[in-house]
Enzyme design. Structure first.
Site, mmCIF file in Angstrom:
data_model
loop_
_atom_site.group_PDB
_atom_site.id
_atom_site.type_symbol
_atom_site.label_atom_id
_atom_site.label_comp_id
_atom_site.label_asym_id
_atom_site.label_seq_id
_atom_site.Cartn_x
_atom_site.Cartn_y
_atom_site.Cartn_z
ATOM 1 N N ASP A 12 -8.614 -46.818 -2.308
ATOM 2 C CA ASP A 12 -7.729 -45.882 -1.619
ATOM 3 C C ASP A 12 -6.268 -46.295 -1.764
ATOM 4 O O ASP A 12 -5.892 -47.420 -1.441
ATOM 5 C CB ASP A 12 -8.078 -45.813 -0.131
ATOM 6 N N GLY A 37 -14.477 -45.972 0.887
ATOM 7 C CA GLY A 37 -15.801 -45.396 0.722
ATOM 8 C C GLY A 37 -16.581 -45.669 1.989
ATOM 9 O O GLY A 37 -16.403 -46.711 2.628
ATOM 10 N N ASN A 41 -16.303 -49.059 4.348
ATOM 11 C CA ASN A 41 -15.495 -49.004 5.569
ATOM 12 C C ASN A 41 -16.303 -49.424 6.794
ATOM 13 O O ASN A 41 -15.783 -50.092 7.696
ATOM 14 C CB ASN A 41 -14.934 -47.601 5.771
ATOM 15 N N ARG A 88 -13.684 -45.163 -8.565
ATOM 16 C CA ARG A 88 -12.705 -44.079 -8.473
ATOM 17 C C ARG A 88 -11.535 -44.476 -7.586
ATOM 18 O O ARG A 88 -11.600 -45.437 -6.813
ATOM 19 C CB ARG A 88 -13.362 -42.817 -7.907
ATOM 20 N N SER A 137 -20.083 -39.866 0.020
ATOM 21 C CA SER A 137 -20.559 -38.894 -0.962
ATOM 22 C C SER A 137 -21.413 -39.579 -2.028
ATOM 23 O O SER A 137 -21.467 -40.810 -2.114
ATOM 24 C CB SER A 137 -19.364 -38.213 -1.627
ATOM 25 N N SER A 247 -3.758 -40.803 12.030
ATOM 26 C CA SER A 247 -4.517 -40.553 10.799
ATOM 27 C C SER A 247 -6.007 -40.617 11.099
ATOM 28 O O SER A 247 -6.481 -41.560 11.738
ATOM 29 C CB SER A 247 -4.168 -41.583 9.720
ATOM 30 N N ASP A 253 -16.223 -43.311 9.796
ATOM 31 C CA ASP A 253 -16.871 -44.567 9.403
ATOM 32 C C ASP A 253 -16.756 -45.599 10.521
ATOM 33 O O ASP A 253 -17.691 -46.366 10.779
ATOM 34 C CB ASP A 253 -16.216 -45.119 8.137
#
Length: 314
Positions: A12, A37, A41, A88, A137, A247, A253
């Protein structure tokens, strides 16, 4: 011990800029990198809370090396499954002039059958865990019923399985069963294929699902309104603490981490929900991709305990 599973981790990247607009190069502040992810987390939060956890995740490419180093610096135990594609990257940008948060998510590398089967095989090393927590995901190439396959393996090994995902990744999970599912309102429709408008309809739908399928617990996250805890024949609403919303990244998570950590200490389910809500809210008051700080959790938890006890719900 709590084992987490992240089939689609993300590095991230977070920064801030005065204003977001098209056509021009945006001059952002120095970027912050975090290993992210869902399951990762969850492990990061459990580590901060003082629990014992190991994060299983897919690892590949130069981004995977950066990811691994960041997780090591946080002291999180990790057990990686090597894959060909790189981890990613996701991007989050806060527009400081408005306070709006913009999030860009990417699909992740395409996994081969051998690679995602290696993930399932890795779980064989953790048959003595108290919980398997899968969150996030699934990447391209992974079948929609992947988490149902994890659930089957958990059931065969008498491990409590917790799942937090969305969309088609819920495929087969109701039939296979799980200890705890944590959908939000939109994900509830993904899970059961039915819409539920108001809170009463949501409660009725949850009870119907628990009566029909081998699911022990469903925690329906309602954001600032708290959560609905449903077990077979019982459903109740629990409030969330009031905090400044900075945020929401990682809040879900964090809620899962708080619940599972609390349950691993032997707490009753109702108290675990409150602890999870406190953890989620502690992350909401943190900027960008930053997760909670342990010292923020306890005051929020005590506030909820007092509030709920005063209303004779515990």
């Amino acid at each position: 011990m709590i084992t987490t599973l992240t089939i689609n981790p993300a590095l991230d990247l977070y920064s801030r800029v005065d204003k977001v607009f098209p056509g021009e190069k945006l001059r952002c502040e120095k970027a912050k990198l975090d290993p992210g992810g869902g399951g990762v987390n969850v492990s990061r939060v459990i580590q901060r809370l003082g629990g014992e956890t190991t994060a299983i995740y897919t690892h590949g490419g130069y981004t995977g090396e950066v990811f691994k180093d960041l997780l090591e610096k946080e002291g999180v135990k990790q057990d990686v499954v090597e894959v060909a594609g790189p981890v990613r990257q996701n991007i989050a940008i806060t527009e400081t002039s408005s306070g709006e948060l913009y999030r860009l998510g990417f699909p992740g590398p395409t996994l081969t059958e051998t690679e995602y089967e290696d993930v399932l095989t890795k779980l064989n090393l953790y048959k003595k865990a108290d919980f398997w927590v899968a969150s996030g995901s699934i990447p391209p190439g992974v079948p929609n019923d992947f988490y149902a396959r994890v659930a089957k393996k958990a059931r065969e090994n008498d491990v409590r399985f917790v799942l937090d995902t969305s969309g088609k990744a819920y495929s087969g999970i109701l039939e296979e069963g799980a200890y705890l599912l944590k959908p939000n309102m939109n994900e509830l429709e993904d899970l059961v294929g039915e819409k539920a408008g108001d809170e009463q309809e949501q409660k009725e739908l949850l009870l119907k699902v628990l009566e029909k399928y081998p699911i022990k617990v469903i925690v329906l996250s309602l954001g600032a309104k708290g959560a609905i805890l449903a077990t077979k024949g019982s459903v109740r609403h629990f409030p969330a603490p009031t905090v400044e919303h900075i945020s929401s990244i990682g809040a879900g998570d964090s809620m899962v981490a708080g619940m599972v950590y609390s349950l691993s200490r032997g707490d009753e389910l109702e108290k675990a929900i409150l602890y999870g809500l406190a953890c989620g809210s502690a992350t909401i008051k943190s900027p960008g991709t930053e997760l909670l700080q342990k010292e923020d959790v306890e005051p929020l938890y005590q506030t909820l305990l007092n509030k709920v006890s005063n209303n004779d719900l515990l």
